[in-house]
Design a protein around this motif. Structure first.
Motif, PDB file in Angstrom:
ATOM      1  N   THR A  11       0.847  -1.181   0.000  1.00  0.00           N
ATOM      2  CA  THR A  11       0.000   0.000   0.000  1.00  0.00           C
ATOM      3  C   THR A  11       0.888   1.239   0.000  1.00  0.00           C
ATOM      4  OG1 THR A  11      -1.791  -1.113   1.174  1.00  0.00           O
ATOM      5  CG2 THR A  11      -1.712   1.296   1.334  1.00  0.00           C
ATOM      6  N   LEU A  12       0.507   2.246  -0.797  1.00  0.00           N
ATOM      7  CA  LEU A  12       1.233   3.508  -0.835  1.00  0.00           C
ATOM      8  C   LEU A  12       0.398   4.585  -0.151  1.00  0.00           C
ATOM      9  CD1 LEU A  12       2.494   3.585  -4.555  1.00  0.00           C
ATOM     10  CD2 LEU A  12       3.533   2.462  -2.579  1.00  0.00           C
ATOM     11  N   LEU A  13       1.020   5.312   0.771  1.00  0.00           N
ATOM     12  CA  LEU A  13       0.382   6.478   1.378  1.00  0.00           C
ATOM     13  C   LEU A  13       0.988   7.716   0.742  1.00  0.00           C
ATOM     14  CD1 LEU A  13      -1.430   7.900   3.436  1.00  0.00           C
ATOM     15  CD2 LEU A  13       0.413   7.673   5.110  1.00  0.00           C
ATOM     16  N   LEU A  14       0.190   8.427  -0.044  1.00  0.00           N
ATOM     17  CA  LEU A  14       0.648   9.578  -0.819  1.00  0.00           C
ATOM     18  C   LEU A  14       0.440  10.852  -0.004  1.00  0.00           C
ATOM     19  CD1 LEU A  14      -1.108   8.571  -4.179  1.00  0.00           C
ATOM     20  CD2 LEU A  14       1.175   7.893  -3.371  1.00  0.00           C
ATOM     21  N   ILE A  15       1.529  11.567   0.272  1.00  0.00           N
ATOM     22  CA  ILE A  15       1.467  12.781   1.092  1.00  0.00           C
ATOM     23  C   ILE A  15       1.675  13.997   0.187  1.00  0.00           C
ATOM     24  CG2 ILE A  15       2.388  13.988   3.098  1.00  0.00           C
ATOM     25  CD1 ILE A  15       3.407  11.331   4.154  1.00  0.00           C
ATOM     26  N   HIS A  16       0.627  14.776   0.010  1.00  0.00           N
ATOM     27  CA  HIS A  16       0.670  15.895  -0.924  1.00  0.00           C
ATOM     28  C   HIS A  16       1.454  17.069  -0.346  1.00  0.00           C
ATOM     29  CE1 HIS A  16      -2.235  18.542   1.135  1.00  0.00           C
ATOM     30  NE2 HIS A  16      -2.947  17.458   1.414  1.00  0.00           N
ATOM     31  N   PRO A  17       1.935  17.973  -1.191  1.00  0.00           N
ATOM     32  CA  PRO A  17       2.640  19.166  -0.714  1.00  0.00           C
ATOM     33  C   PRO A  17       1.657  20.196  -0.174  1.00  0.00           C
ATOM     34  CG  PRO A  17       2.458  19.237  -3.094  1.00  0.00           C
ATOM     35  CD  PRO A  17       1.897  17.910  -2.670  1.00  0.00           C
ATOM     36  N   ILE A  18       2.194  21.180   0.559  1.00  0.00           N
ATOM     37  CA  ILE A  18       1.384  22.274   1.086  1.00  0.00           C
ATOM     38  C   ILE A  18       1.606  23.494   0.201  1.00  0.00           C
ATOM     39  CG2 ILE A  18       0.909  23.726   3.082  1.00  0.00           C
ATOM     40  CD1 ILE A  18       0.425  20.807   3.648  1.00  0.00           C
ATOM     41  N   GLY A  19       0.534  24.107  -0.243  1.00  0.00           N
ATOM     42  CA  GLY A  19       0.638  25.291  -1.085  1.00  0.00           C
ATOM     43  C   GLY A  19      -0.737  25.798  -1.444  1.00  0.00           C
ATOM     44  N   ASP A  47      -6.326  14.118   2.569  1.00  0.00           N
ATOM     45  CA  ASP A  47      -6.067  15.551   2.675  1.00  0.00           C
ATOM     46  C   ASP A  47      -5.381  15.820   4.007  1.00  0.00           C
ATOM     47  OD1 ASP A  47      -7.190  16.568   0.271  1.00  0.00           O
ATOM     48  OD2 ASP A  47      -9.202  16.300   1.107  1.00  0.00           O
ATOM     49  N   LEU A  48      -4.336  16.636   3.986  1.00  0.00           N
ATOM     50  CA  LEU A  48      -3.685  17.061   5.220  1.00  0.00           C
ATOM     51  C   LEU A  48      -4.517  18.140   5.905  1.00  0.00           C
ATOM     52  CD1 LEU A  48      -0.012  17.295   3.899  1.00  0.00           C
ATOM     53  CD2 LEU A  48      -1.007  15.442   5.257  1.00  0.00           C
ATOM     54  N   ILE A  49      -4.318  18.298   7.208  1.00  0.00           N
ATOM     55  CA  ILE A  49      -5.053  19.309   7.973  1.00  0.00           C
ATOM     56  C   ILE A  49      -4.957  20.665   7.278  1.00  0.00           C
ATOM     57  CG2 ILE A  49      -5.165  20.597  10.148  1.00  0.00           C
ATOM     58  CD1 ILE A  49      -3.976  18.185  11.536  1.00  0.00           C
ATOM     59  N   GLY A  50      -6.121  21.298   7.108  1.00  0.00           N
ATOM     60  CA  GLY A  50      -6.158  22.624   6.498  1.00  0.00           C
ATOM     61  C   GLY A  50      -6.213  22.629   4.993  1.00  0.00           C
ATOM     62  N   CYS A  51      -6.266  21.445   4.379  1.00  0.00           N
ATOM     63  CA  CYS A  51      -6.249  21.335   2.911  1.00  0.00           C
ATOM     64  C   CYS A  51      -7.441  20.496   2.446  1.00  0.00           C
ATOM     65  CB  CYS A  51      -4.963  20.685   2.431  1.00  0.00           C
ATOM     66  SG  CYS A  51      -3.451  21.455   3.036  1.00  0.00           S
ATOM     67  N   GLY A  52      -7.969  20.830   1.275  1.00  0.00           N
ATOM     68  CA  GLY A  52      -9.047  20.034   0.704  1.00  0.00           C
ATOM     69  C   GLY A  52     -10.243  19.953   1.635  1.00  0.00           C
ATOM     70  N   ASN A  53     -10.668  18.708   1.902  1.00  0.00           N
ATOM     71  CA  ASN A  53     -11.841  18.478   2.746  1.00  0.00           C
ATOM     72  C   ASN A  53     -11.489  18.171   4.195  1.00  0.00           C
ATOM     73  OD1 ASN A  53     -13.749  18.754   0.610  1.00  0.00           O
ATOM     74  ND2 ASN A  53     -13.200  16.703  -0.107  1.00  0.00           N
ATOM     75  N   ALA A 189      -2.924  26.656   6.597  1.00  0.00           N
ATOM     76  CA  ALA A 189      -1.940  25.605   6.307  1.00  0.00           C
ATOM     77  C   ALA A 189      -0.803  26.183   5.470  1.00  0.00           C
ATOM     78  CB  ALA A 189      -2.608  24.438   5.585  1.00  0.00           C
ATOM     79  N   VAL A 190      -1.161  26.985   4.466  1.00  0.00           N
ATOM     80  CA  VAL A 190      -0.150  27.595   3.604  1.00  0.00           C
ATOM     81  C   VAL A 190       0.756  28.515   4.419  1.00  0.00           C
ATOM     82  CG1 VAL A 190       0.234  29.104   1.608  1.00  0.00           C
ATOM     83  CG2 VAL A 190      -1.648  27.453   1.583  1.00  0.00           C
ATOM     84  N   TYR A 191       0.167  29.304   5.299  1.00  0.00           N
ATOM     85  CA  TYR A 191       0.966  30.233   6.096  1.00  0.00           C
ATOM     86  C   TYR A 191       1.818  29.507   7.133  1.00  0.00           C
ATOM     87  CZ  TYR A 191      -1.505  34.190   4.014  1.00  0.00           C
ATOM     88  OH  TYR A 191      -1.987  35.129   3.136  1.00  0.00           O
ATOM     89  N   SER A 192       1.351  28.375   7.637  1.00  0.00           N
ATOM     90  CA  SER A 192       2.191  27.568   8.534  1.00  0.00           C
ATOM     91  C   SER A 192       3.457  27.145   7.814  1.00  0.00           C
ATOM     92  CB  SER A 192       1.423  26.335   9.011  1.00  0.00           C
ATOM     93  OG  SER A 192       0.317  26.682   9.813  1.00  0.00           O
ATOM     94  N   PHE A 193       3.302  26.784   6.542  1.00  0.00           N
ATOM     95  CA  PHE A 193       4.461  26.387   5.743  1.00  0.00           C
ATOM     96  C   PHE A 193       5.354  27.588   5.464  1.00  0.00           C
ATOM     97  CE2 PHE A 193       6.419  25.946   1.551  1.00  0.00           C
ATOM     98  CZ  PHE A 193       7.194  24.818   1.756  1.00  0.00           C
ATOM     99  N   LEU A 194       4.761  28.702   5.007  1.00  0.00           N
ATOM    100  CA  LEU A 194       5.556  29.869   4.649  1.00  0.00           C
ATOM    101  C   LEU A 194       6.266  30.480   5.851  1.00  0.00           C
ATOM    102  CD1 LEU A 194       3.210  31.699   2.095  1.00  0.00           C
ATOM    103  CD2 LEU A 194       5.200  30.268   1.615  1.00  0.00           C
TER     104      LEU A 194
END
Length: 293
Positions: A11-19, A47-53, A189-194
């Motif tokens: 199984t692959l767990l795909l972790i998307h980028p934050i942006g 979806d990661l916290i703060g992203c998508g749904n 989420a974006v600002y946490s990254f930036l």
């Protein structure tokens, strides 16, 4: 490939980028292409916290925060370890996940990871907190996000920083980002990254990994922002090969968003690596094909 071979695929767990506008939708092309080739592989793309749904948080988020729901997902799933597949600066989220639940991970694929200096150089927490308090939390942060989610800005940024071929910045990409950034709450989420809350010295954890590791770079890879001047792709490759001598390090066409821009080559690269590491394969547990959101 036989049905028995399919059942053994990990199984692959795909972790998307934050942006801006990014979510699990980033993996749509990768999932579609992978399932055409291997329809019985289970692909988890939350979806990661703060992203998508996913639920939003107005507090600053760190890799540990983003990793915690993924740990919960894997423990609730209770079906053996998975291979983590990261894109860009989501690599620290995978490292945080492995720190929290090492028994849940059997391998790691890092696609387009940051330059080594970015991963190694800590970002002062006091600076992150000042940026958060005085820039991102206030009216300027609100105005900037409205500007950053404009189609013209997303198109220009993508051409300058993400894609090797400007023509590959297509309608599908821009519409996905537009939809993903419609909710103003996604700015946190974006600002946490930036603000740099993900920045710390990840070198010790990365170099001490004993699990199988694949690193994939685009042949036109570049840094983003200030890091653009820190190393070119040849320097980045040389550093990663020196720091991670046991890792498989490959290059494919493209720049910084390989699962989207160079989907076929990216799928082939990861798939070939999995075939070379039979120990990553699941122990006879059959999973239905899925692209969880």
């Amino acid at each position: 490939m036989t049905s028995a071979d399919h059942q053994k695929e990990p199984t692959l767990l795909l972790i998307h980028p934050i942006g801006v506008g990014l979510s699990s939708r980033f993996w749509d092309r990768f999932i579609q292409r992978w399932h055409r080739k291997s329809p019985n592989t289970e692909l988890l793309a939350p979806d990661l916290i703060g992203c998508g749904n996913a639920p939003y948080s107005t507090a600053p988020l760190s890799p540990n925060d983003w990793a915690q729901p993924l740990v919960t997902l894997l423990k609730q799933r209770n079906a053996g370890p998975v291979v983590l597949v990261t894109q860009g600066s989501s690599l620290p989220i995978a490292l945080a996940l492995m720190q929290q639940a090492p028994e849940s991970v059997s391998g790691l694929v890092a696609i387009s990871p940051p330059g080594w200096r970015v991963l190694q150089e800590p970002f002062p927490i006091e600076r992150s907190q000042r940026l958060w308090r005085w820039l991102f939390q206030g009216p300027i942060g609100n105005i900037f996000y409205r500007y950053a989610r404009r189609r013209s800005f997303l198109q220009s940024f993508s051409k300058k920083n993400l894609f090797a071929d400007a023509d590959a910045v297509d309608e599908e990409w821009l519409e996905t980002l537009r939809q993903g950034s419609r909710a103003m709450e996604t700015r946190w989420a974006v600002y946490s990254f930036l603000a740099g809350f993900w920045r710390r010295d990840w070198e010790p954890q990365l170099t001490q990994l004993s699990l199988p590791l694949l690193v994939v770079f685009g042949r036109s890879a570049t840094g983003i922002g200030r890091s653009r001047n820190w190393d070119d792709v040849d320097q980045r490759l040389a550093t990663y090969r020196q720091k991670l001598p046991a890792a498989a390090i490959e290059t494919i066409p493209g720049r910084n968003v390989l699962p989207y821009e160079s989907t076929e080559a990216c799928v082939q690269c990861v798939s070939a690596w999995l075939k070379d590491h039979r120990e990553l394969r699941s122990s006879g547990v059959e999973h239905a094909p899925t692209g969880h959101r």
